[in-house]
Design a protein around this motif. Structure first.
Motif, PDB file in Angstrom:
ATOM      1  N   MET A  42      12.053  38.623 -21.978  1.00 43.90           N
ATOM      2  CA  MET A  42      13.370  39.239 -21.616  1.00 43.90           C
ATOM      3  C   MET A  42      14.479  39.568 -22.466  1.00 43.90           C
ATOM      4  O   MET A  42      14.933  40.478 -22.792  1.00 43.90           O
ATOM      5  CB  MET A  42      14.049  38.425 -20.344  1.00 43.90           C
ATOM      6  N   VAL A  43      14.539  38.184 -23.423  1.00 42.22           N
ATOM      7  CA  VAL A  43      15.406  38.236 -24.564  1.00 42.22           C
ATOM      8  C   VAL A  43      14.926  39.425 -25.370  1.00 42.22           C
ATOM      9  O   VAL A  43      15.735  40.391 -25.862  1.00 42.22           O
ATOM     10  CB  VAL A  43      15.534  36.997 -25.301  1.00 42.22           C
ATOM     11  N   LEU A  44      13.728  39.507 -25.728  1.00 44.00           N
ATOM     12  CA  LEU A  44      13.190  40.792 -26.792  1.00 44.00           C
ATOM     13  C   LEU A  44      13.398  41.894 -26.131  1.00 44.00           C
ATOM     14  O   LEU A  44      13.561  42.980 -26.896  1.00 44.00           O
ATOM     15  CB  LEU A  44      11.568  40.349 -27.177  1.00 44.00           C
ATOM     16  N   PHE A  45      13.286  41.949 -25.089  1.00 46.01           N
ATOM     17  CA  PHE A  45      13.355  43.271 -24.078  1.00 46.01           C
ATOM     18  C   PHE A  45      14.900  43.769 -24.275  1.00 46.01           C
ATOM     19  O   PHE A  45      15.058  44.894 -24.843  1.00 46.01           O
ATOM     20  CB  PHE A  45      13.057  43.039 -22.646  1.00 46.01           C
ATOM     21  N   ALA A  46      15.751  42.986 -24.160  1.00 42.38           N
ATOM     22  CA  ALA A  46      17.303  43.354 -24.195  1.00 42.38           C
ATOM     23  C   ALA A  46      17.522  43.746 -25.706  1.00 42.38           C
ATOM     24  O   ALA A  46      18.306  44.280 -25.954  1.00 42.38           O
ATOM     25  CB  ALA A  46      18.073  42.132 -23.783  1.00 42.38           C
ATOM     26  N   GLY A 128      12.196  40.340 -34.946  1.00 44.26           N
ATOM     27  CA  GLY A 128      11.030  39.976 -35.338  1.00 44.26           C
ATOM     28  C   GLY A 128      11.337  38.350 -35.491  1.00 44.26           C
ATOM     29  O   GLY A 128      10.219  37.499 -35.489  1.00 44.26           O
ATOM     30  N   LEU A 129      12.316  37.939 -35.947  1.00 41.13           N
ATOM     31  CA  LEU A 129      12.545  36.372 -36.036  1.00 41.13           C
ATOM     32  C   LEU A 129      12.615  35.733 -34.740  1.00 41.13           C
ATOM     33  O   LEU A 129      11.828  34.587 -34.535  1.00 41.13           O
ATOM     34  CB  LEU A 129      14.092  36.072 -36.626  1.00 41.13           C
ATOM     35  N   TRP A 131      10.782  36.776 -32.188  1.00 43.60           N
ATOM     36  CA  TRP A 131       9.429  36.752 -31.737  1.00 43.60           C
ATOM     37  C   TRP A 131       8.597  35.701 -32.479  1.00 43.60           C
ATOM     38  O   TRP A 131       7.866  35.160 -31.593  1.00 43.60           O
ATOM     39  CB  TRP A 131       8.688  38.176 -32.037  1.00 43.60           C
ATOM     40  N   ALA A 132       9.019  35.636 -33.843  1.00 48.83           N
ATOM     41  CA  ALA A 132       8.164  34.488 -34.365  1.00 48.83           C
ATOM     42  C   ALA A 132       8.345  33.412 -34.102  1.00 48.83           C
ATOM     43  O   ALA A 132       7.344  32.560 -33.879  1.00 48.83           O
ATOM     44  CB  ALA A 132       8.435  34.766 -35.954  1.00 48.83           C
ATOM     45  N   LEU A 133       9.580  32.787 -34.020  1.00 48.54           N
ATOM     46  CA  LEU A 133       9.876  31.385 -33.591  1.00 48.54           C
ATOM     47  C   LEU A 133       9.652  31.205 -32.048  1.00 48.54           C
ATOM     48  O   LEU A 133       8.952  30.409 -31.865  1.00 48.54           O
ATOM     49  CB  LEU A 133      11.445  31.476 -33.674  1.00 48.54           C
ATOM     50  N   GLY A 134       9.565  32.161 -31.087  1.00 47.87           N
ATOM     51  CA  GLY A 134       9.078  32.064 -29.867  1.00 47.87           C
ATOM     52  C   GLY A 134       7.503  32.000 -29.785  1.00 47.87           C
ATOM     53  O   GLY A 134       6.892  30.815 -29.192  1.00 47.87           O
ATOM     54  N   PHE A 135       6.845  32.745 -30.525  1.00 48.36           N
ATOM     55  CA  PHE A 135       5.436  32.507 -30.472  1.00 48.36           C
ATOM     56  C   PHE A 135       4.966  31.534 -30.980  1.00 48.36           C
ATOM     57  O   PHE A 135       4.060  30.677 -30.627  1.00 48.36           O
ATOM     58  CB  PHE A 135       4.841  33.825 -31.181  1.00 48.36           C
ATOM     59  N   GLY A 154       0.182  40.833 -29.935  1.00 48.24           N
ATOM     60  CA  GLY A 154      -0.032  42.363 -30.063  1.00 48.24           C
ATOM     61  C   GLY A 154       1.686  42.772 -29.883  1.00 48.24           C
ATOM     62  O   GLY A 154       1.922  43.877 -30.754  1.00 48.24           O
ATOM     63  N   VAL A 155       2.499  41.947 -29.033  1.00 51.25           N
ATOM     64  CA  VAL A 155       3.925  42.500 -29.306  1.00 51.25           C
ATOM     65  C   VAL A 155       4.249  42.227 -30.678  1.00 51.25           C
ATOM     66  O   VAL A 155       5.072  43.305 -31.312  1.00 51.25           O
ATOM     67  CB  VAL A 155       4.553  41.467 -28.266  1.00 51.25           C
ATOM     68  N   GLY A 156       3.804  41.027 -31.484  1.00 48.66           N
ATOM     69  CA  GLY A 156       4.507  41.193 -32.767  1.00 48.66           C
ATOM     70  C   GLY A 156       4.086  42.237 -33.708  1.00 48.66           C
ATOM     71  O   GLY A 156       4.465  42.605 -34.669  1.00 48.66           O
ATOM     72  N   ALA A 157       2.530  42.487 -33.449  1.00 44.04           N
ATOM     73  CA  ALA A 157       2.055  43.456 -34.518  1.00 44.04           C
ATOM     74  C   ALA A 157       2.727  44.776 -34.034  1.00 44.04           C
ATOM     75  O   ALA A 157       2.963  45.580 -34.926  1.00 44.04           O
ATOM     76  CB  ALA A 157       0.484  43.579 -34.014  1.00 44.04           C
TER      77      ALA A 157
END
Length: 379
Positions: A42-46, A128-129, A131-135, A154-157
């Motif tokens: 949700m954070v990434l979505f926003a 990107g950051l 995503w990387a920290l969360g994943f 896939g989201v990160g890619a």
């Protein structure tokens, strides 16, 4: 001597109880931090929604070409001295946009467009950051549900691909004879942003229920409505790409009459450019005409799907499609108002933001058609 036993004698409790059926087997097989991952998405979505808005404003302020180099890491630092600012300004002076359109621009004016583009790129780095920290956290702690590792990768890619396409887009505007980025590259860039947004939204919908619940809800899938909403989403996506083409060549600032264009159904000289295929990307009249026609098709299809959805036995599904047709109506009216006012930035960015709302509302309606929410018999 044996004692007589009473017929009311209690049975010994030492006997082993019968084994109970195990429950939650499916959910245990797909265990993971579904709720926490959903919040992260949700954070990434926003952030992606904000990114689309900032990207639109960057385009409307003609700021996209102010940074003429792609430095994914070192570019995170803005100019910190007068010498560095002067160097960046000299690089901008070397491109056609400055020489043919902004010649004589002051340093103060350059800084305004530079900060817009820098902020746009910085927000991309921040996404990107996050995503990387969360994943990384969910992977290290083994909290990713079974089957979700590839999806989240896939989201990160897609995010990495978006950064590369962003530079591919900017590079087109630095070439000789170009005053803006190539419209088809802009459409590719925006289209991928909406793909990322759609993927995030779909994953958020899925993580809002357990795997067992999703399997149960899928049995009640409204197959026809699920298919029709997919077609609706496809037409909406084409319309989003056409909207990007309109923005890329400022086609929304010409032909401000409606429903006609310069007094006729077709714009004048729709195939004036050579070779002919260029007109579908660079002829402002033809591009705006296509955007209008697909809008009519989308609205007609939306009404048809909404009408079919009225017979859905599920109240939440009916409401979702009511929302779609409501947003679609407002979006169409706003589009007409925007073009009749020669696309001022505030109306244009509102039109783009409402496209995000419409896109997500269509996907949500489709999800509910495919995975109807359980309801009581009374409902």
């Amino acid at each position: 001597m044996n004692q007589k036993r009473s017929i009311f004698e209690e049975v010994s409790t030492s006997e082993k109880p019968e084994p109970q059926a195990a429950t939650g087997i499916i959910d245990r097989a797909y265990k993971g931090a579904r709720g926490a991952i959903r919040i992260w998405l949700m954070v990434l979505f926003a952030m992606v929604v904000v990114m689309i808005a900032v990207g639109g404003l960057t385009r409307l302020t003609d700021s996209g070409l102010s940074i003429t180099e792609w430095k994914p890491v070192t570019g995170a630092m803005p100019p910190m001295s007068a010498e560095v600012w002067a160097s960046e300004f000299e690089k901008y002076k070397a491109i056609p946009e400055y020489q043919e359109q902004n010649k004589g621009m002051s340093m103060a004016e350059f800084k305004v467009i530079y900060w817009w583009e820098w902020g746009h790129r910085q927000l991309g780095r921040a996404i990107g950051l996050v995503w990387a920290l969360g994943f990384g956290f969910f992977a290290v702690t083994r909290k990713i549900p079974t089957g979700w590792t590839g999806k989240l990768l896939g989201v990160g890619a897609l995010g990495g691909l978006q950064g590369a396409i962003g530079w591919w887009m900017v590079a087109s505007g630095l070439e000789e004879g170009m005053l803006d980025v190539a419209s088809y590259r802009l459409a590719t860039h925006l289209g991928l942003a909406f793909v990322i947004l759609g993927v995030l939204a779909w994953f958020i919908f899925q993580l809002g229920a357990t795997e067992a619940d999703l399997m149960q809800r899928r049995r009640a899938r409204e197959a026809k409505l699920f298919k029709l909403s997919a077609i609706l989403a496809g037409i909406a996506f084409v319309q989003i790409l056409l909207g990007a083409l309109v923005a890329g060549i400022d086609a929304g600032r010409n032909y401000v009459d409606w429903p006609l264009m310069a007094g006729g159904f077709f714009p004048p000289e729709p195939f004036s450019l050579q070779p002919a295929w260029r007109n579908f990307f660079e002829n402002d009249g033809l591009v705006q005409f296509m955007h209008r026609i697909v809008a009519y098709i989308l609205f007609a299809k939306g009404i048809f799907v909404w009408w079919r959805a009225r017979s859905s036995p599920n109240g939440s599904t009916r409401f979702a499609f009511n929302l779609v047709i409501g947003v679609m109506t407002v979006q169409m009216v706003l589009g007409i108002v925007t073009v009749m006012n020669s696309a001022p930035w505030n109306l244009a960015i509102g039109h783009q933001f409402l496209a995000v709302v419409l896109w997500v509302s269509i996907l949500r309606a489709r999800f509910l058609a495919g995975y109807p929410q359980s309801q009581s018999v009374r409902d």
